[in-house]
Write an enzyme that holds these catalytic residues in place. Structure first.
Site, short mmCIF file in Angstrom:
data_model
loop_
_atom_site.label_atom_id
_atom_site.label_comp_id
_atom_site.label_asym_id
_atom_site.label_seq_id
_atom_site.Cartn_x
_atom_site.Cartn_y
_atom_site.Cartn_z
N HIS A 1 28.35 32.37 -28.94
CA HIS A 1 29.73 32.32 -29.43
C HIS A 1 29.99 30.97 -30.10
O HIS A 1 29.99 30.87 -31.32
CB HIS A 1 30.65 32.58 -28.24
CG HIS A 1 32.08 32.81 -28.59
ND1 HIS A 1 32.55 32.88 -29.87
CD2 HIS A 1 33.17 32.98 -27.79
CE1 HIS A 1 33.86 33.10 -29.85
NE2 HIS A 1 34.26 33.16 -28.61
N ASP B 1 29.43 29.53 -39.34
CA ASP B 1 28.58 28.51 -38.73
C ASP B 1 27.51 27.97 -39.67
O ASP B 1 26.85 26.99 -39.35
CB ASP B 1 27.89 29.10 -37.48
CG ASP B 1 28.89 29.29 -36.37
OD1 ASP B 1 29.74 28.41 -36.20
OD2 ASP B 1 28.82 30.32 -35.69
N HIS C 1 27.09 38.94 -39.12
CA HIS C 1 28.27 38.90 -38.24
C HIS C 1 28.56 40.31 -37.76
O HIS C 1 28.36 41.26 -38.51
CB HIS C 1 29.48 38.36 -39.02
CG HIS C 1 30.60 37.89 -38.14
ND1 HIS C 1 31.53 38.75 -37.61
CD2 HIS C 1 30.91 36.66 -37.68
CE1 HIS C 1 32.37 38.05 -36.87
NE2 HIS C 1 32.03 36.79 -36.89
N1 CMC Z 1 18.68 37.31 -39.76
C1 CMC Z 1 17.86 38.36 -39.95
N2 CMC Z 1 18.15 39.63 -39.63
C2 CMC Z 1 19.36 39.85 -39.08
C3 CMC Z 1 20.27 38.81 -38.85
C4 CMC Z 1 19.90 37.49 -39.22
N3 CMC Z 1 20.73 36.46 -39.03
N4 CMC Z 1 21.40 39.30 -38.29
C5 CMC Z 1 21.20 40.63 -38.16
N5 CMC Z 1 19.97 40.96 -38.65
C6 CMC Z 1 19.41 42.31 -38.74
C7 CMC Z 1 18.88 42.77 -37.38
O1 CMC Z 1 17.53 42.43 -37.23
C8 CMC Z 1 19.14 44.25 -37.47
O2 CMC Z 1 18.12 44.79 -38.29
P1 CMC Z 1 17.52 46.29 -38.04
O3 CMC Z 1 18.71 47.21 -38.11
O4 CMC Z 1 16.55 46.46 -39.16
O5 CMC Z 1 16.90 46.23 -36.69
C9 CMC Z 1 20.45 44.37 -38.24
O6 CMC Z 1 20.50 43.19 -39.06
C10 CMC Z 1 21.68 44.45 -37.37
O7 CMC Z 1 21.66 43.36 -36.44
P2 CMC Z 1 22.42 43.36 -35.05
O8 CMC Z 1 21.87 42.27 -34.19
O9 CMC Z 1 22.43 44.74 -34.47
O10 CMC Z 1 23.91 43.02 -35.50
P3 CMC Z 1 25.07 42.48 -34.56
O11 CMC Z 1 26.33 42.87 -35.22
O12 CMC Z 1 24.89 42.89 -33.15
O13 CMC Z 1 24.82 40.91 -34.62
C11 CMC Z 1 25.01 38.61 -35.04
C12 CMC Z 1 25.65 40.00 -35.23
C13 CMC Z 1 25.99 37.54 -35.56
C14 CMC Z 1 24.75 38.33 -33.54
C15 CMC Z 1 23.69 38.56 -35.83
O14 CMC Z 1 23.92 38.77 -37.20
C16 CMC Z 1 22.93 37.25 -35.63
O15 CMC Z 1 22.18 37.11 -34.65
N6 CMC Z 1 23.13 36.24 -36.55
C17 CMC Z 1 22.52 34.95 -36.37
C18 CMC Z 1 23.31 34.13 -35.36
C19 CMC Z 1 24.64 33.65 -35.90
O16 CMC Z 1 24.73 33.13 -37.02
N7 CMC Z 1 25.70 33.80 -35.10
C20 CMC Z 1 27.05 33.31 -35.48
C21 CMC Z 1 28.02 34.43 -35.61
S1 CMC Z 1 29.56 33.88 -36.33
C22 CMC Z 1 30.35 33.01 -35.05
C23 CMC Z 1 31.52 33.72 -34.42
O17 CMC Z 1 32.36 34.30 -35.12
O18 CMC Z 1 31.59 33.67 -33.15
#
Ligand code: CMC
Length: 436
Positions: free
Chosen positions: A268, A363, A307
């Site tokens: 977070h 971020d 995101h």
């Molecule tokens: N780099 C590479 N691939 C990604 C990334 C990334 N940063 N984010 C998502 N993916 C891919 C993931 O591998 C998956 O691929 P597939 O469907 O082929 O398996 C797909 O995109 C969906 O990912 P998910 O993890 O199911 O998506 P989510 O909505 O659960 O996750 C997230 C959102 C923010 C946790 C994720 O995008 C991530 O880990 N990003 C990097 C960490 C980050 O920057 N976090 C800050 C978020 S903003 C702060 C806030 O508002 O609190």
């Protein structure tokens, strides 16, 4: 049958039900009538991590993730960042309308004159270990504030809510700055009521021997903009914690401590730290293509991209990128910026990132900017907690006055053993599931 309803047939019994639809939602409780027999508890909805559950009605923050829109009380975030200061935006978020000149002056005065903390709070903070994490200090100290203001427990009293709201917004920067000074072994600096909210925070952080600290206007404005961008983000993890704890009618200081604890987690409030680590590891623009290739091969993620809600450019990232340029003119350019810009350029034209709708989030640039301003990474979640206190309080105030809300108490799907009889100790074999 009305149009705004869902027709559901339970194939276990062959019975049909009509579930009303309002505001694009169905009420989970309406499914309880779906039973296989009279003594059946009824159907529940299962939604770990609330990925498709609205837990409240809220009039504060609107996000359209597909289109990259963020609005506080209807005003687009870029217009607020451009034209207001943080306390003006805080007033809007809390009270629903932008303040008039008189209202803003009064509000600014009220916040400014509550920035001091009781001397015993200072002593309390001095008791932390010399290398205590500033976020741990913040969480503990905000919780301790509730013991200084026992009247805050009258959460159904509007006047009590007003006073607690002002106190928390005013004292958060003081506690945050004291936590930072503690971690550096420096004496705490008392608030300076002549300065703006952001300027005073910088004074409490950086003032040394000079009789009066004068913040650099560009850095003061940059902090103010960062505070505006982080002030609220509807039902995120920490806001959900604030509402859940507040729903038991705990006082707002305790609920804010719980919300801050949720923000402490790396998923977070800590992602910008991960971005810095990633950029440092890449080390050179030339190594960006190779790094992107590794991400696409499933070896790690591109931190600061993607995101849960935004499937487009996070509007806060655009504003931060602009503000960062102004900060770098004062602090000098952070060499990690070149790597970040190259990463963004390559990722935004790459099929993998386009197909997965992965764009820079808030971020991606904030950590680079904080680092250039001289903040250690441990301060990043603390910098987030100060403005988010406004959002937490606005959401808490909405929740305690919402007649539809009750104590937050989810259901569960029980997966443990069925009823069994007690076994005397001499007849037991070790069968712990987590035993090696
Ligand atoms: N780099 C590479 N691939 C990604 C990334 C990334 N940063 N984010 C998502 N993916 C891919 C993931 O591998 C998956 O691929 P597939 O469907 O082929 O398996 C797909 O995109 C969906 O990912 P998910 O993890 O199911 O998506 P989510 O909505 O659960 O996750 C997230 C959102 C923010 C946790 C994720 O995008 C991530 O880990 N990003 C990097 C960490 C980050 O920057 N976090 C800050 C978020 S903003 C702060 C806030 O508002 O609190």
């Amino acid at each position: 049958m009305t149009k705004d309803s869902l027709a559901v047939t339970d194939n276990r019994t062959g019975r049909s039900y009509e579930i009303p639809i309002s505001d694009g939602t169905v009420h989970a409780i309406d499914f309880r009538q779906v039973k296989t027999s009279d003594d059946d508890f009824g159907l529940m909805v299962y939604d770990p991590a609330f990925t498709n559950t609205a837990s409240c009605r809220s009039a504060i923050t609107y996000i359209d993730g597909e289109r990259g829109i963020l609005e506080y009380r209807g005003y687009p975030i870029d217009q607020l960042a451009e034209n207001t200061n943080f306390l003006e935006t805080a007033y809007l978020i809390l009270f629903g309308e932008l303040p008039t000149r008189d209202e803003l002056d009064q509000w600014t005065h009220d916040i400014t004159y509550h920035t001091y903390v009781h001397e015993n709070i200072k002593k309390f903070m001095e008791g932390f270990q010399y290398d205590a994490h500033p976020m741990g200090m913040l969480v503990g100290t905000v919780a301790a504030l509730s013991t200084f203001y026992p009247d805050a427990k009258h959460v159904d009293d509007a006047r009590s809510r007003e006073i607690s709201t002002g106190r928390l917004i005013a004292k958060m920067p003081t506690i945050a700055a004291f936590a930072y000074r503690h971690s550096r072994g420096l004496p705490y600096v008392y608030p300076d009521n002549d300065l703006s909210y952001a300027g005073n925070f910088l004074s409490m952080l950086w003032k040394m021997t000079e009789p009066k600290y004068r913040p650099d206007p560009a850095l003061e404005r940059a902090v103010d903009i960062l505070f505006i961008l982080h002030a609220d983000h509807e039902q995120n993890c920490s806001t959900n914690a604030m509402r859940a704890v507040g729903s038991s009618r705990a006082d707002p200081f305790s609920a804010t401590a719980a919300a801050a604890a949720a923000l402490y987690g790396p998923l977070h409030g800590g992602a910008n730290e991960a971005v810095l680590r990633m950029l440092t590891e890449i080390g050179d623009r030339k190594r960006v293509p190779e790094f992107v290739k590794r991400v696409k091969a499933g070896e790690g993620r591109l931190m600061g991209f993607g995101h849960r809600v935004y499937k487009n450019y996070d509007p806060r990232a655009t504003i931060i990128k602009r503000a960062a340029d102004e900060v770098f003119q004062v602090t000098g350019r952070n060499p990690l910026l070149d790597i970040a810009l190259e990463l963004e350029r390559i990722a935004l034209q790459d099929d993998y990132f386009i197909q997965h709708k992965l764009y820079p989030n808030v971020d991606f640039y904030s950590g680079i900017m904080y680092q250039a301003m001289g903040f250690p990474v441990e301060m990043f979640p603390v910098l987030f907690a100060i403005p988010r206190t406004v959002g937490w309080l606005a959401q808490w105030r909405e929740m305690v006055q919402d007649p539809e809300q009750k104590i937050a108490r989810p259901r569960q799907v029980f997966t443990g053993p069925a009823r069994r009889d007690f076994v005397p100790i001499e007849k037991r074999n070790s069968r712990r599931e987590d035993a090696a």
